[in-house]
Scaffold this active site. Sequence first.
Site, PDB file in Angstrom:
ATOM      1  N   HIS A 183       9.901   5.290   3.032  1.00  0.00           N
ATOM      2  CA  HIS A 183       9.768   5.228   1.534  1.00  0.00           C
ATOM      3  C   HIS A 183      11.215   5.496   0.878  1.00  0.00           C
ATOM      4  CE1 HIS A 183       5.492   5.289   1.248  1.00  0.00           C
ATOM      5  NE2 HIS A 183       5.605   5.858   2.315  1.00  0.00           N
ATOM      6  N   HIS A 204       6.827   4.002   9.379  1.00  0.00           N
ATOM      7  CA  HIS A 204       6.252   2.410   9.224  1.00  0.00           C
ATOM      8  C   HIS A 204       7.231   1.413   8.776  1.00  0.00           C
ATOM      9  CE1 HIS A 204       5.794   4.037   5.025  1.00  0.00           C
ATOM     10  NE2 HIS A 204       4.638   4.693   5.376  1.00  0.00           N
ATOM     11  N   ASP A 262      -1.175   5.518  10.666  1.00  0.00           N
ATOM     12  CA  ASP A 262      -1.146   5.951   9.155  1.00  0.00           C
ATOM     13  C   ASP A 262      -2.571   5.880   8.748  1.00  0.00           C
ATOM     14  OD1 ASP A 262      -0.064   6.166   6.920  1.00  0.00           O
ATOM     15  OD2 ASP A 262       0.491   4.273   6.203  1.00  0.00           O
TER      16      ASP A 262
END
Length: 374
Positions: A183, A204, A262
């Site tokens: 992020h 991810h 996730d």
Amino acid sequence: MTVRVSGKVVTPTGVIRQGCVELDGDRITAVAEYPSIRDGHWIVPGFVDIHTHGGGGHTFTTGDADAARSAAAFHLGHGTTTLLASLVSSPYQLMRDATEAYAPLVKEGVLAGVHYEGPYLSAVRCGAQNPDFLRDPSVDELSELLALGGGTVRMVTLAPELPGALAAIELLVSHRVVAAIGHTDATYEQTGAGIIAGATVATHLFNGMRGPHHREPGPVFALLGSPNVVCELVADGVHLHQGALAFAAGVAGPDRAALITDAMAAAGMPDGGYELGGQPVVVSDGVVRLAGVDGTPGAIAGSTLTMDAALRHTLAAGVSIVDACRMAATTPARAIGLGERVGSLTPGLRADLVVLDDNLNVVRVMRAGTWLDR
């Protein structure tokens, strides 16, 4: 007492077509070829999911121990024998409460640890993370949480460009906690600084990151290019195009690519409305997105993936079953420091295995030498 499980055994180095896994108690004692055995089911290592927020209608994100136990049981039924409970960006008190609540589950072995995905994330790349809870990394806050957890916290995702991020990474590494980059709107150079500080996991990869460009490669190229970084991949056909999955797996190789789900509470559940980190989400055709205020679907908000399905997606992308199993078990186990305990069908490791049929659907699951009652 010696127990034998026979079939097509997938080891880290190849497939034993007429193979057998021997175990005594909760340990694997031998993996060998047995010529008298005819081809049976696939025998693969128990999956290791280092990034999941829930499943089966239960969540890890609220700090409820009963819900966490149920979510772990759901994923165990899909072959995940080792699992981190991932929080999302949360107020400090919730992080404290969840850490305290999950510490007994970690000691019991239900969970392998806790993963904080946030709140030290980029507001520009927060995706479905609640922006109200985002903040800059705090060494003091992290120090208190690590002390409270007493080994419960195993991984923390943060954005390396934020003020205080590099000091936070160094603190985590000094406590043997995995620092992950995710992020993030970091440049290539800022990402590299985070790696130098000690970050060893890419949360991810591609998702929640500044996109790669040939004049500003950003975090994706820095993370893929680092020999010390394990790259998480959400192999659900939604987060990543199959071509991107194949590309990343090929560049990183099975020793640096880790499949994750996730997943959130809606995994294994019907379409409809759910909640994630204090925000409403909607599941449609199995895809989770933030509920837009005008009815327009928002950002992807986790997944409804399970690790057995992730394995099937990865094989469909052209990855061999040997490499896919390393990505689903061996590499993620090593990424969080458990490679000498779990993650492969190797003598001396815990007897965690999954029996799959020829369509790679779960037939049976064993954890620590005990078969799961389905």
